[in-house]
Write a protein that holds these residues in place. Structure first.
Motif, PDB file in Angstrom:
ATOM      1  N   ASP A   5      -8.609  -4.055   2.454  1.00  0.00           N
ATOM      2  CA  ASP A   5      -7.300  -4.498   2.923  1.00  0.00           C
ATOM      3  C   ASP A   5      -7.066  -3.965   4.333  1.00  0.00           C
ATOM      4  N   PRO A   6      -6.856  -4.829   5.327  1.00  0.00           N
ATOM      5  CA  PRO A   6      -6.725  -4.365   6.721  1.00  0.00           C
ATOM      6  C   PRO A   6      -5.597  -3.339   6.890  1.00  0.00           C
ATOM      7  N   GLU A   7      -4.459  -3.599   6.226  1.00  0.00           N
ATOM      8  CA  GLU A   7      -3.335  -2.673   6.403  1.00  0.00           C
ATOM      9  C   GLU A   7      -3.641  -1.306   5.788  1.00  0.00           C
ATOM     10  N   ARG A   8      -4.313  -1.320   4.654  1.00  0.00           N
ATOM     11  CA  ARG A   8      -4.668  -0.032   4.037  1.00  0.00           C
ATOM     12  C   ARG A   8      -5.693   0.700   4.883  1.00  0.00           C
ATOM     13  N   ARG A  42       0.880  -2.471  14.274  1.00  0.00           N
ATOM     14  CA  ARG A  42       2.208  -2.482  13.648  1.00  0.00           C
ATOM     15  C   ARG A  42       2.552  -1.110  13.088  1.00  0.00           C
ATOM     16  N   LEU A  43       1.574  -0.476  12.492  1.00  0.00           N
ATOM     17  CA  LEU A  43       1.847   0.859  11.926  1.00  0.00           C
ATOM     18  C   LEU A  43       2.117   1.873  13.030  1.00  0.00           C
ATOM     19  N   GLU A  44       1.380   1.771  14.114  1.00  0.00           N
ATOM     20  CA  GLU A  44       1.632   2.708  15.213  1.00  0.00           C
ATOM     21  C   GLU A  44       3.004   2.456  15.829  1.00  0.00           C
TER      22      GLU A  44
ATOM     23  N   GLY B 140       6.104  19.555  -3.882  1.00  0.00           N
ATOM     24  CA  GLY B 140       5.541  19.611  -5.227  1.00  0.00           C
ATOM     25  C   GLY B 140       4.774  18.358  -5.611  1.00  0.00           C
ATOM     26  N   VAL B 141       4.631  17.391  -4.667  1.00  0.00           N
ATOM     27  CA  VAL B 141       3.879  16.160  -4.961  1.00  0.00           C
ATOM     28  C   VAL B 141       2.394  16.418  -4.668  1.00  0.00           C
ATOM     29  N   PRO B 142       1.504  16.089  -5.580  1.00  0.00           N
ATOM     30  CA  PRO B 142       0.069  16.323  -5.328  1.00  0.00           C
ATOM     31  C   PRO B 142      -0.400  15.633  -4.053  1.00  0.00           C
ATOM     32  N   ARG B 143      -1.420  16.175  -3.454  1.00  0.00           N
ATOM     33  CA  ARG B 143      -1.873  15.691  -2.140  1.00  0.00           C
ATOM     34  C   ARG B 143      -2.286  14.223  -2.181  1.00  0.00           C
ATOM     35  N   SER B 144      -3.101  13.865  -3.178  1.00  0.00           N
ATOM     36  CA  SER B 144      -3.582  12.478  -3.216  1.00  0.00           C
ATOM     37  C   SER B 144      -2.424  11.512  -3.444  1.00  0.00           C
ATOM     38  N   THR B 145      -1.477  11.922  -4.300  1.00  0.00           N
ATOM     39  CA  THR B 145      -0.307  11.064  -4.542  1.00  0.00           C
ATOM     40  C   THR B 145       0.519  10.937  -3.272  1.00  0.00           C
ATOM     41  N   ALA B 146       0.680  12.055  -2.587  1.00  0.00           N
ATOM     42  CA  ALA B 146       1.462  12.024  -1.351  1.00  0.00           C
ATOM     43  C   ALA B 146       0.793  11.113  -0.321  1.00  0.00           C
ATOM     44  N   ALA B 147      -0.548  11.183  -0.216  1.00  0.00           N
ATOM     45  CA  ALA B 147      -1.254  10.362   0.775  1.00  0.00           C
ATOM     46  C   ALA B 147      -1.067   8.877   0.488  1.00  0.00           C
ATOM     47  N   SER B 148      -1.218   8.484  -0.768  1.00  0.00           N
ATOM     48  CA  SER B 148      -1.081   7.062  -1.078  1.00  0.00           C
ATOM     49  C   SER B 148       0.358   6.599  -0.885  1.00  0.00           C
ATOM     50  N   ARG B 149       1.326   7.480  -1.197  1.00  0.00           N
ATOM     51  CA  ARG B 149       2.721   7.076  -1.014  1.00  0.00           C
ATOM     52  C   ARG B 149       3.084   6.984   0.464  1.00  0.00           C
ATOM     53  N   VAL B 150       2.527   7.870   1.275  1.00  0.00           N
ATOM     54  CA  VAL B 150       2.798   7.806   2.711  1.00  0.00           C
ATOM     55  C   VAL B 150       2.256   6.499   3.280  1.00  0.00           C
ATOM     56  N   LEU B 154       4.656   3.813   4.851  1.00  0.00           N
ATOM     57  CA  LEU B 154       4.546   3.446   6.269  1.00  0.00           C
ATOM     58  C   LEU B 154       4.346   1.941   6.418  1.00  0.00           C
ATOM     59  N   SER B 155       3.574   1.340   5.528  1.00  0.00           N
ATOM     60  CA  SER B 155       3.388  -0.117   5.580  1.00  0.00           C
ATOM     61  C   SER B 155       4.708  -0.839   5.344  1.00  0.00           C
ATOM     62  N   GLN B 156       5.486  -0.362   4.354  1.00  0.00           N
ATOM     63  CA  GLN B 156       6.795  -0.987   4.096  1.00  0.00           C
ATOM     64  C   GLN B 156       7.693  -0.858   5.319  1.00  0.00           C
ATOM     65  N   LEU B 157       7.637   0.285   5.914  1.00  0.00           N
ATOM     66  CA  LEU B 157       8.494   0.518   7.074  1.00  0.00           C
ATOM     67  C   LEU B 157       8.078  -0.391   8.235  1.00  0.00           C
ATOM     68  N   ALA B 158       6.786  -0.520   8.406  1.00  0.00           N
ATOM     69  CA  ALA B 158       6.303  -1.379   9.504  1.00  0.00           C
ATOM     70  C   ALA B 158       6.734  -2.826   9.274  1.00  0.00           C
ATOM     71  N   ARG B 159       6.651  -3.283   8.046  1.00  0.00           N
ATOM     72  CA  ARG B 159       7.073  -4.661   7.756  1.00  0.00           C
ATOM     73  C   ARG B 159       8.563  -4.825   8.026  1.00  0.00           C
ATOM     74  N   CYS B 160       9.314  -3.797   7.663  1.00  0.00           N
ATOM     75  CA  CYS B 160      10.764  -3.858   7.874  1.00  0.00           C
ATOM     76  C   CYS B 160      11.108  -3.846   9.368  1.00  0.00           C
ATOM     77  N   LEU B 161      10.301  -3.111  10.120  1.00  0.00           N
ATOM     78  CA  LEU B 161      10.639  -2.902  11.537  1.00  0.00           C
ATOM     79  C   LEU B 161      10.088  -3.989  12.446  1.00  0.00           C
ATOM     80  N   GLU B 162       9.405  -4.958  11.888  1.00  0.00           N
ATOM     81  CA  GLU B 162       8.850  -6.005  12.747  1.00  0.00           C
ATOM     82  C   GLU B 162       9.971  -6.646  13.546  1.00  0.00           C
ATOM     83  N   GLY B 163       9.760  -6.737  14.830  1.00  0.00           N
ATOM     84  CA  GLY B 163      10.811  -7.272  15.679  1.00  0.00           C
ATOM     85  C   GLY B 163      11.478  -6.183  16.485  1.00  0.00           C
TER      86      GLY B 163
END
Lengths: 268, 166
Positions: A5-8, A42-44, B140-150, B154-163
């Motif tokens: 996945d490019p975004e991932r 986009r992420l940056e 208190g969030v495990p590292r791997s869980t934190a990484a995937s959630r970040v 960040l992807s959700q935020l980028a989609r929201c911020l488009e524009g």
């Protein structure tokens, strides 16, 4: 990094904390993939927007800092109060009268025991000679009436034991009676004047022995009871009636037996 | 000002970061300055030495605890008020509408759309640039869980911020 996945891929490169070699390989994959490059851009941009957003907080007026009350003042106040309290306590202890000694159970000073006062030291395991010459009571003579009546009274028959008993009785300043025999086969075999207000009488029957102390004892009548007035605090039977106290150390069965014995010594 | 100028300077210097963190944690309506005051009081009364190795970590950890406590209390208050509020009162805040036209307002709006737990992780990683190990210590969030959630946040935020242009 195994996914496609490019975004991932872009997010992984941006935030994945990859080792340098792995990060470099991932970057090459992203550079080779236009979709991944777009995603990374986009992420940056999002990251930059976030950091600009955070920077806006630096333009806000600084928050007012609280004014915590200096702890030193609190400590001084507490220390001063404690010192004043201690000083007041010391003054109070110095001025207050010393309280009377209390019993271990906290019940206040121990009550005075008249029986212990009267008979401690008077009753003896082995009666010693009295302060005056001991009077030998002649055994075997019929002095069954003993020494009755008022002081100096004639308790015996003429020419028998009465002269001795009379002499014995004249040494005392109070009235009491001396029976020649006691129930249980006891006979009077020794009389010791301890003082003008105290006498010790010894009775025996076979191998049994009973010691009776009679003493002038001003005070209210006291009911018969056992009191620690014997040698070493041993309990003996005591009673007081009409200003005369009686203590009996010996095989007395019970209170009723003591009452009947004491009645033989106490004045009418 | 506080009686300790070193501590005061230290706290003033960190106020923007802490305010942003509290805004992320508290969401709208934010009462971040109230929590910030409480945080400063605790720091001045019994916090670590200003500038020490653990001072920043202490500030962010206590800020988080205070914010979560405030959120719990605020949730209760809002539930109580909602039970008595007429429906006609649920109008958009005009000031909020104005802010939405600005970039910062847009970022804030996008942040508010994220799950609060994810929002905090994105802030700590992307803005505060903490390692996942430090994030795990802080939250208190495990590292791997934190990484995937970040990454997801960040992807959700980028989609929201488009524009929104930098």
């Amino acid at each position: 990094v195994t996914h496609d996945d490019p975004e991932r891929l872009a997010a992984e490169w941006l935030t994945g904390e990859l080792p340098p070699a792995e990060a470099e390989a991932l970057r090459r994959r992203i550079d080779a993939d236009p979709a991944a490059r777009d995603a990374l851009a986009r992420l940056e941009a999002a990251r930059a927007a976030l950091r600009r957003w955070r920077a806006t907080f630096a333009r806000l007026p600084p928050p007012p800092l609280p004014r915590p009350r200096p702890r030193r003042r609190f400590i001084v106040i507490v220390a001063t109060a404690a010192a004043v309290l201690l000083a007041a306590l010391a003054v109070w202890r110095w001025l207050a009268p010393t309280p009377p000694p209390t019993r271990p159970d906290g019940g206040g000073p121990p009550p005075a025991d008249w029986a212990a006062d009267e008979f401690t030291g008077v009753i003896a395991d082995e009666p010693a000679p009295g302060p005056t010459a001991e009077l030998a009571l002649r055994l075997g003579v019929p002095h069954e009436r003993g020494m009755g009546g008022p002081p100096g009274g004639d308790g015996g028959r003429q020419g028998e034991a009465a002269p001795v008993l009379r002499q014995f009785a004249l040494q005392f300043q109070f009235a009491f009676r001396v029976p020649a025999e006691l129930p249980g086969g006891y006979t009077l075999d020794r009389g010791q004047p301890l003082s003008p207000t105290a006498a010790r009488l010894t009775y025996s029957a076979d191998d049994k022995r009973m010691q009776v102390c009679v003493k002038a004892s001003p005070g209210p009548d006291e009911a018969p009871r056992r009191a620690p007035a014997g040698p070493g605090g041993r309990a003996v039977w005591v009673a007081r009636r009409g200003g005369v106290a009686v203590a009996i150390d010996g095989p007395v069965a019970d209170r009723e037996a003591f009452e009947s014995l004491a009645a033989l010594f106490l004045p009418e | 000002m506080s009686s300790d100028p070193t501590a005061a300077d230290y706290l003033i210097a960190r106020a923007p970061r802490l305010r942003a963190y509290l805004r992320v944690l508290l969401g709208p309506p934010a009462e971040s300055d109230d929590v910030l005051q409480e945080l400063f009081i605790r720091f001045l009364r019994g916090g670590p030495r200003p500038g020490g190795a653990n001072a920043d970590r202490w500030l962010f950890r206590v800020a988080r605890n205070l914010a979560l406590k405030a959120v719990r209390g605020d949730d209760r208050r809002r539930r109580r008020e909602a039970a008595y509020r007429p429906q006609s009162m649920n109008l958009p805040d005009p000031a909020e509408l104005v802010r939405q036209k600005e970039d910062a307002g847009k970022v804030q709006q996008c942040l508010d759309r994220l799950d609060p737990a994810v929002r905090e992780l994105v802030f700590l990683k992307v803005v505060e640039d903490l390692s996942y190990r430090d994030i795990a210590d802080q939250t208190g969030v495990p590292r791997s869980t934190a990484a995937s959630r970040v990454q997801e946040g960040l992807s959700q935020l980028a989609r929201c911020l488009e524009g929104v242009r930098p």
